[in-house]
Motif scaffolding. Structure first.
Motif, short mmCIF file in Angstrom:
data_model
loop_
_atom_site.label_atom_id
_atom_site.label_comp_id
_atom_site.label_asym_id
_atom_site.label_seq_id
_atom_site.Cartn_x
_atom_site.Cartn_y
_atom_site.Cartn_z
N UNK A 281 42.25 24.93 38.42
CA UNK A 281 42.13 25.11 36.97
C UNK A 281 40.97 26.05 36.64
N UNK A 282 39.85 25.88 37.34
CA UNK A 282 38.71 26.78 37.12
C UNK A 282 39.03 28.20 37.58
N UNK A 283 39.70 28.28 38.73
CA UNK A 283 39.97 29.59 39.33
C UNK A 283 40.87 30.44 38.43
N UNK A 284 41.95 29.84 37.92
CA UNK A 284 42.88 30.65 37.12
C UNK A 284 42.27 31.06 35.78
N UNK A 285 41.23 30.34 35.37
CA UNK A 285 40.55 30.72 34.13
C UNK A 285 39.49 31.78 34.33
N UNK A 286 39.10 32.00 35.60
CA UNK A 286 38.01 32.93 35.88
C UNK A 286 38.43 34.15 36.69
N UNK A 287 39.37 33.99 37.62
CA UNK A 287 39.70 35.06 38.56
C UNK A 287 40.53 36.15 37.88
N UNK A 288 40.19 37.39 38.15
CA UNK A 288 40.83 38.52 37.47
C UNK A 288 42.31 38.66 37.80
N UNK A 289 42.72 38.25 39.00
CA UNK A 289 44.12 38.41 39.40
C UNK A 289 45.07 37.57 38.55
N UNK A 290 44.55 36.53 37.93
CA UNK A 290 45.40 35.67 37.10
C UNK A 290 45.49 36.16 35.66
N UNK A 291 44.63 37.10 35.28
CA UNK A 291 44.70 37.67 33.93
C UNK A 291 45.89 38.61 33.82
N UNK A 292 46.15 39.37 34.88
CA UNK A 292 47.25 40.34 34.87
C UNK A 292 48.59 39.69 35.23
#
Length: 460
Positions: A281-292
């Motif tokens: 949950x923290x990772x997908x809110x912070x990691x750039x690869x999940x923004x795109x």
């Protein structure tokens, strides 16, 4: 011997015994029945106190264990698990499974398991180092490169293995291949971090090719994976490399679902963040690869009932992570291949669902499902650990290509051995169904260990 207070070991024992008794092995060769009561009792159980000092200067006490289950085929081999859930039942289940898993590799390694109820999460490097030195102070009396060769496991990564190795070297004044999963500059093997995940995918690749007579592979297959640790990460990367689409990952707090498919970049960013103990949950809110490339996060859930239509399911988190109801949901979602990256990843109810589907009439209304048990499908990790032992004995380091080739070749051989034993000793009336891989793996590992025990006089 199974005690009533050992539910995990009882489950593992019953799974092995029930499949062997359901075969024709004891009818064709009655001598093997005498092995069961002997092989089910560990040769040795070591339990000890681990006393160490935290950063506040306070004394802490943990329980340490090593279950040396069976050495018929070679030195005891199996991981050290550091987790609050660790108890004797879990370690006996893992050690019992390890006997037959290690036998299936075709290499000379016995079965064992160990660990402690120490939790490394939230601890400083100094606290982990002090714990590892205290733990190894006692364990070093009972292990060695020709006696017992532990490895990493849940909670025991490269940092912990390094501290444990340093402690052993100091206490015994001996540089030897006593642990596997070591750093590459001091005796480790290339491809070891990837081995369990890669081996799992190589195994499923053989399932697909066998079931389709070579007409299909991973290309275009939708693959549901649980977990987001080492095994899940490298399984996902290998699936993507082979043309499959990974639609899920998970951790203890929830699951991520991706209809478009999880990307290698997302896996790499999960790898980096998990080293810092971050949740998905923290990772997908912070990691750039999940923004795109956004994914859906479902708190408190495992992926199985949320992934929609899938072709392959790979449990890669922990034991009993697929329930009977979740197995039914996967069958309804069209799953054809299930293989465990975790140890005993499916409950017995789930295995019964998968095995029931396998022997059912193959039709649109009752599609066949082929289940691969962890003792076979996740054997890649211990297989490369044994190759690390071989490299240590030779005082050389093989290339990544050579290790990967050995891993791939031996996973194919392991799969074929399970097929051979399943077909030789089957008692099933439906000869048109796919062979039982769980029965085949149990038989192949059991017979190899049993033959050695007869030869040594352990059984007479």
């Amino acid at each position: 011997m199974v005690l009533p207070s050992e539910p995990e070991f009882e489950q593992a024992y019953n799974e092995v015994v029930s499949t062997i008794k359901a075969s024709t092995l004891f009818q064709q060769e009655p001598k093997y029945e005498k092995v069961l009561p002997v092989v089910s009792v560990p040769e040795r159980i070591i339990q000890f106190r681990v006393s160490w000092e935290n950063d506040k200067g306070e004394q802490e006490i943990n329980n340490g264990f090593r279950v040396q289950f069976n050495s018929a085929l070679g030195p005891y081999k199996g991981g050290l698990r550091l987790h609050p859930s660790v108890n004797l039942s879990i370690l006996k289940f893992l050690g019992f499974e390890q006997i037959f898993k290690n036998a299936l590799t075709g290499l000379n390694i016995g079965g064992g398991k160990g660990g402690s109820d120490f939790n490394p999460k939230g601890r400083s490097d100094n606290e982990i180092r002090r714990f590892c030195y205290a733990f190894m102070r006692e364990l070093s009396r009972h292990i060695g490169q020709d006696t017992d060769v532990p490895a990493g496991d849940i909670g025991t990564g490269g940092r912990e293995v390094a501290y444990l190795f340093g402690a052993y070297k100091q206490y015994r004044n001996s540089w030897e291949g006593v642990l596997t999963g070591k750093g590459l500059t001091w005796g480790g093997s290339l491809i070891r971090p990837e081995a369990t995940g890669y081996g799992l995918v190589y195994y499923v690749e053989q399932q697909i090719k066998y079931a389709t007579k070579g007409k299909e592979d991973f290309t275009g297959k939708k693959v549901a994976i649980s977990g987001s640790g080492n095994v899940a990460q490298y399984a996902a990367l290998k699936v993507i490399e082979l043309g499959g689409k990974v639609v899920s990952l998970s951790d203890s707090k929830g699951a991520i679902i991706s209809e478009a498919g999880i990307t290698p970049e997302q896996v790499f960013q999960i790898q980096d963040a998990k080293l810092k103990f971050k949740s998905l949950e923290e990772i997908i809110g912070e990691a750039s690869a999940f923004a795109s490339s956004p994914v859906k996060y479902i708190a408190g859930a495992r992926p199985w009932v949320h992934v929609g239509q899938v072709d392959v399911a790979l449990p890669c988190a922990t034991q009993n992570e697929v329930s009977g109801d979740e197995a039914k949901a996967l069958v309804a979602a069209g799953v054809k291949y299930v293989a465990e990256g975790s140890n005993m990843g499916s409950t017995q109810e789930a295995i019964d669902v998968f095995e029931g589907e396998r022997v059912a009439t193959q039709s649109i209304s009752a599609p066949a499902v082929w289940y691969g048990p962890g003792k076979a499908s996740n054997a890649g990790g211990v297989l490369v650990s044994a190759l690390e032992m071989a490299q240590n004995s030779q005082r050389i380091q093989w290339t990544a290509e050579k290790v990967d080739e050995e891993l791939h070749t031996r996973m194919i051989a392991l799969f074929n051995e399970s097929i051979k034993f399943a077909e030789k000793y089957t008692a099933e009336t439906n000869k048109e169904s796919l062979p039982s891989l769980v029965q085949g793996a149990n038989l192949a590992g059991f017979v190899k260990v049993a033959d050695a025990m007869f030869a040594h006089g352990d059984v007479f």
